[in-house]
Design an enzyme around this catalytic site. Structure first.
Site, PDB file in Angstrom:
ATOM      1  N   SER A   1       4.336   2.261   8.119  1.00  0.00           N
ATOM      2  CA  SER A   1       4.066   1.232   7.115  1.00  0.00           C
ATOM      3  C   SER A   1       5.307   0.809   6.368  1.00  0.00           C
ATOM      4  O   SER A   1       6.022   1.654   5.832  1.00  0.00           O
ATOM      5  CB  SER A   1       3.074   1.763   6.089  1.00  0.00           C
ATOM      6  OG  SER A   1       1.784   1.482   6.488  1.00  0.00           O
TER       7      SER A   1
ATOM      8  N   ASP B   1      -0.094  -7.465   1.066  1.00  0.00           N
ATOM      9  CA  ASP B   1       0.386  -6.106   1.352  1.00  0.00           C
ATOM     10  C   ASP B   1       1.904  -6.011   1.455  1.00  0.00           C
ATOM     11  O   ASP B   1       2.434  -5.353   2.352  1.00  0.00           O
ATOM     12  CB  ASP B   1      -0.296  -5.565   2.622  1.00  0.00           C
ATOM     13  CG  ASP B   1      -0.261  -4.032   2.674  1.00  0.00           C
ATOM     14  OD1 ASP B   1       0.270  -3.419   1.723  1.00  0.00           O
ATOM     15  OD2 ASP B   1      -0.761  -3.472   3.662  1.00  0.00           O
TER      16      ASP B   1
ATOM     17  N   HIS C   1       0.826  -1.223   0.000  1.00  0.00           N
ATOM     18  CA  HIS C   1       0.000   0.000   0.000  1.00  0.00           C
ATOM     19  C   HIS C   1       0.855   1.267   0.000  1.00  0.00           C
ATOM     20  O   HIS C   1       0.340   2.347  -0.283  1.00  0.00           O
ATOM     21  CB  HIS C   1      -1.024  -0.018   1.132  1.00  0.00           C
ATOM     22  CG  HIS C   1      -0.495   0.210   2.513  1.00  0.00           C
ATOM     23  ND1 HIS C   1      -0.300  -0.815   3.409  1.00  0.00           N
ATOM     24  CD2 HIS C   1      -0.154   1.335   3.160  1.00  0.00           C
ATOM     25  CE1 HIS C   1       0.151  -0.318   4.543  1.00  0.00           C
ATOM     26  NE2 HIS C   1       0.250   0.985   4.423  1.00  0.00           N
TER      27      HIS C   1
END
Lengths: 482, 542
Positions: free
Chosen positions: A181, A102, A71
């Site tokens: 992230s 992901d 992402h």
């Protein structure tokens, strides 16, 4: 969809970058990733889409590669990476991306970037209550941030990037925020996870999730041949068998064994091999408990973990109780295709066909999210697409999604949102069918929607002129993307 | 902290209703003043000289012949009584339960034969219906004679003659048209009539409260105030009944009225036993305004026609041989225009649906002229009320308990929209989606599908271990028998083939098995612990 899943927030944050200095720990491996991305516009599918930017974390792994979250780099048009202590942004590119778990691997065009960096190594699954440290650039900070917490839970979780896939995930109580992230979560000098999602809002506090190393390693192995094949799936549903009468009636003697096959999806791994009513007793020799768990590597975990670790074309051996007798069944694993419609998609242009101002689009999660009013039929077709086997009749569900008002279609407005059943007598099962059906000769185009309603009729004699008018008025750049 | 006007109000707000009523009554007894205006005469219709709506008729001007035996003041009462209804609906989620009773108040219109007309909404699921004379509060029990929930009308049996003494009977209006001034009648708590002037703005076929029923609706523009008798508020034009208000939108100040033509049809149909109700053709249609569609269907220029989009199996339209794609040109001699309207002598262009349902009576022949394949084809059918027993999911269930069967702790129900309404006003979004879908698109199911039986809840016990999370799975087979009704399910569990009940579900997990003996024991326990009089209710609503 359980509401809790909706409250997941992906951990990207938009911010500008400047120089950073060396930090302790894995600083020499840390990468700050800046992405410019263009989100597709499903409501006006010929539009270029909205451009935005974001920042995430990554880390160098062996082979002059950078590991991060999918992402962080989805729909990217331009990616730069900055390493600790070096102010230069280096242009990077996506080598492999796995939207179903992901994860992504980046390369840097100029490999001198990797000079002075240290590839990180992967560890195993950290023990519950053991301490881990998360590294990243939370809330857009330029400087590397470290937070420490303990491993709270190891369980299957929905990965909110695709919204349909669930894999093993590790919950930690270290503060994980947007900007973390793709950053590594370390223990004893090794990566034990990749930070990827957390709860936002008032739902929970100090709940962060990382992708554990079995998932990361599987991704690394999958792409060894140069392409990513996705996760494999049984393409069947199975249910705990806790009721003694249910077990007895199906001939299962052991009190704690077996899960019941509920549905088997056509063209999937189990099609033609498993049947509803079968009871799976063991998987690759591992006993399946009646709550759907197995003992794997010393942990009691979901039976699905066996399929999770396999690759396209791998075999799985099942011991099955069918009609009172035991059978051994071997399956070759494949992708879970009917479910892909329900997954969020990335790095793809929206597909559509526009004829006489009538916009036809395939039903998908991204499409549905772009619609204001979704009626009962469309909601049902989306939610029950797999479970009610709607994919059999509708490999793609084609929706008359918009009508660009013009004299040629001024009476068609009430039909917006309908599912296309036939065009010019031809049954519509894909967007390709729409394009080819409109290619049929004849005086009229006749479009029939599912359910009650009159046919929609477009006269071809006026269509070319109307199409040109609509292109001009509505700024349509292209009339189809198949 | 703002006190403002609040300090002036407490004394007034503490007035009891009783006090207010006495004060109002005092006002009324005054020879002049506001009270006089409200005492307009409602003359017995037979001999009525219509009193202009905008003129008050002083008591003294009532022709002596009109005055009944009772005292003159009573004679000027409008032909309405209060109707107080105790109603108790069934709980469809726990079908052995009734919900707490609610009280509703409305006005009933006294007809010339003494029977009382109310909306069906007022009396649904009634446990007790009571009439109350507005002035004296004299009360009498009442019986519901005929009720039609589709048309939202009900007829109560005439009470004893002395009860209605001094209350006239209303006749139905036959003239009201768009633009006419009418009056909406309400009563103050003390019995004083309150008349709100209103204007008929629109006359069209519109939605009725239950199901997707569409009948004639008068729309009124009126500044109506909320009063306690909110269910059934009559509308009069002079002394004639124009209709009953079924909906009021305070923001737009519009009232939707069940109009006299629908009431007249209801009263005519109520004369016959059994009550047949409003006939239907059993078709849906679309307009043919789109010139491209007209050319495709080869419809001649300048003509009308309604494009048939659905013909219900077993319906009068199907029996007449109508097909999807036919274009209706004439129905019973009435020319159908491009919107599916005919020209009504009184209302102008009105949907064909009104003609079939309300102008015609069940059993009448229906000559039809359709356009098919470029030619006119004459067909004939007989209009009939819809056969609700053919429906997969009942649009509403009133006055009857929901059906259910409990087997060993699993509760099975039959799909109805009444059940789905348990999810509240947003039930189409909040109820289980596949059940909403099955209900909404039931006409697309195979004709022999029968009813949908599903697991509506689980009463957990040792027998249902592992089944706690079952929710709304549709049942396909039990013990090898196909399930097309709860009666099928009851019969199937009464004849197990071995020591197990095998329940095959259309959805995951696909198969549920119950131990026959274990289920019997569990059923005894459930009866005792949950205090259920019976584990089956099969003769509920159809």
């Amino acid at each position: 969809m359980p509401t809790a899943l909706r409250s997941f927030a992906l951990l990207v944050v938009a911010f500008l970058t400047t120089a950073a200095q060396a930090a302790p720990g894995p600083a020499a491996s840390m990468v700050r990733i800046s992405t410019t991305a263009q989100q597709p516009d499903y409501s006006v599918p010929w539009n270029p889409g909205n451009v935005g930017s974001g920042v995430g974390a990554g880390f160098v792994i062996e082979g002059k590669r950078i590991m991060t979250n999918a992402h962080v780099v989805s729909n990217a048009t331009f990616i730069t990476v900055v390493k600790e202590g070096d102010p230069t942004p280096w242009e990077a590119r996506v080598l492999h991306v796995a939207h179903d778990c992901d994860l992504a691997i980046l390369g840097v065009y100029d490999e001198r970037f990797f000079e002075g960096t240290k590839p990180l190594e992967f560890g195993g699954i950290p023990a519950l209550e053991s301490t881990v440290s998360a590294y990243g650039y939370p809330i857009g900070g330029n400087r590397l941030s470290v937070t420490t917490g303990v491993v709270s839970r190891i369980d299957f979780q929905t990965y909110s990037h695709s919204e349909v896939d669930s894999h093993l995930a590790i919950q930690i109580d270290a503060a994980i925020n947007p900007g973390n992230s793709g950053g590594p979560v370390m223990q004893d000098g090794k990566v034990v996870g990749v930070a990827f999602q957390g709860f936002s809002g008032a739902v929970a506090q100090n709940v962060g999730y990382m992708i554990p190393t079995p998932v990361v390693r599987r991704f690394l192995t999958d792409v060894e041949d140069g392409t990513y094949d996705r996760y494999m799936d049984l393409a069947a549903t199975y249910f705990p068998m806790l009721n003694p009468a249910q077990r007895a009636a199906l001939g299962v003697e052991e009190a704690d064994t077996g899960v019941l096959i509920g549905s088997v999806f056509d063209s999937g791994s189990s099609a033609g091999k498993l049947q509803p009513g079968d009871v799976i007793l063991s998987v690759d020799g591992l006993k399946v408990y009646s709550d759907g768990k197995i003992d794997l590597d010393g942990e009691r975990t979901e039976m699905a973990e066996v399929f999770e670790r396999k690759f396209k074309g791998d075999q799985v051996k099942l011991e099955v109780m069918r009609g009172g007798s035991k059978q051994d069944i071997a399956l070759e694993l494949d992708r879970p295709w009917p479910f892909e419609m329900q997954a969020r998609s990335y790095d793809k242009r929206p597909r559509f066909v526009l004829v006489g101002g009538l916009l036809f689009q395939p039903l998908s999660r991204d499409f549905l999210d772009s619609q204001k009013d979704v009626d009962t039929r469309l909601r049902y077709f989306f939610d029950y697409y797999v479970t009610d086997h709607l994919y059999r009749e509708y490999p793609e569900v084609i929706v008359l999604s918009e009508i660009l008002k013009d004299p040629v279609n001024t009476y068609v407005a009430p039909f917006k949102g309908g599912i296309v059943e036939k065009i010019n007598g031809q049954r519509i099962r894909s967007l390709q069918d729409v394009a080819s059906a409109f290619g049929q000769p004849g005086e009229f185009h006749v479009i029939e929607l599912l359910g009650e309603g009159r046919p929609i009729v477009l006269e071809r004699s006026v269509l070319a002129e109307a199409s040109e008018r609509i292109r001009q008025r509505y700024g349509v750049t292209t009339e189809q993307n198949l | 902290m703002h006190l403002t006007r609040l300090s002036f109000l407490p004394g007034r707000s503490r007035w009891s209703r009783r006090t207010a009523a006495i004060l109002a009554a005092l006002l009324l007894s005054a020879p002049l003043g506001e009270g006089m205006e409200t005492l307009r005469t409602y003359l017995p219709a037979a001999e009525a000289t219509p009193t202009p709506a905008d003129q008050a008729a002083p008591a003294a001007e009532v022709p002596p012949a009109m005055a009944p035996e009772a005292e003159p003041v009573m004679a000027k009462l409008p032909p309405v009584v209060r109707v107080n209804v105790a109603s108790q609906s069934y709980n469809f989620s726990q079908p052995w339960r009734k919900n707490p009773p609610v009280l509703r108040q409305g006005l009933g219109v006294v007809l010339t034969d003494g029977r009382i007309l109310v909306t069906a909404e007022l009396v649904n699921n009634h446990t007790y219906v009571e009439l109350e004379k507005p002035e004296t509060a004299l009360k009498a029990a009442a019986q519901v004679e005929v009720v039609d929930y589709d048309a939202n009308l009900a007829l109560l049996a005439a009470p004893a003659a002395e009860f209605l003494q001094s209350i006239g009977g209303a006749r139905l209006d036959e003239t009201a048209a768009v633009g006419d001034r009418v009056e909406i009648l309400q009563l103050e708590s003390n019995g004083t009539p309150v008349r709100t002037p209103a204007t008929i703005t629109t006359i069209e076929v519109g939605a009725y409260p239950v199901d997707e029923n569409a009948f004639l609706v008068f729309k009124l523009s009126a500044p109506l105030q909320s009063r306690e008798n909110s269910f059934t508020v009559p509308v009069f034009k002079e002394d004639r009944l124009v209709g009953l208000v079924m909906r009021y939108d305070p923001r737009s100040q519009t009232a939707d009225v069940v109009p006299a033509p629908v009431i007249q049809h209801f009263l005519d149909a109520a004369e016959r036993d059994p009550y047949a109700g409003f006939p239907r053709a059993g078709l849906t249609f679309a307009d043919t305004r789109d010139p491209q569609l007209r050319r495709f269907a080869k419809l001649p220029e300048g003509t009308g026609g309604a494009y048939i989009t659905k013909v219900l199996p077993g319906s009068p339209a199907a029996a007449a041989g109508l097909k999807v794609g036919d274009v209706l040109l004439r129905v019973d001699g009435q020319t159908i225009d491009q919107d599916g309207n005919y020209e009504d002598p009184r209302f102008g262009k009105i949907s064909l649906a009104h003609y079939v349902s309300t102008v015609m009576q069940a059993g009448q022949k229906l000559p039809i002229l359709v356009w098919r394949d470029g030619a006119e084809i004459p067909l004939e059918g007989t209009v009939a009320p819809r056969d609700r027993s053919r429906m997969v999911s009942q649009p509403y269930i009133f006055d009857a308990p929901p059906k259910f069967v409990i087997v060993g702790g699993l509760v099975f129900s039959e799909l109805s929209r009444q059940y789905l309404r348990e999810w509240g006003p947003n039930w189409t979004r909040e109820a289980p989606l596949h059940l909403v879908y099955l209900d909404r698109y039931q006409n697309e199911l195979p004709a022999n599908r029968g009813k949908m039986v599903y697991v509506s809840s689980v009463l957990p016990g040792p027998n249902t271990v592992g089944y706690e999370n079952l929710s709304y799975e549709v049942v396909e087979e039990v013990n090898g028998r196909p399930i097309k009704s709860l009666a099928d399910l009851a019969a199937a569990v009464d004849s197990p083939t071995d020591q197990f009940h095998r329940i095959k579900l259309a959805e995951d997990p696909g198969l549920v098995v119950l131990d026959v003996e274990g289920s019997k024991a569990e059923e005894e326990r459930i009866k005792r612990d949950y205090r259920l009089p019976s584990l089956r209710q099969l003769d509920g609503a159809e």
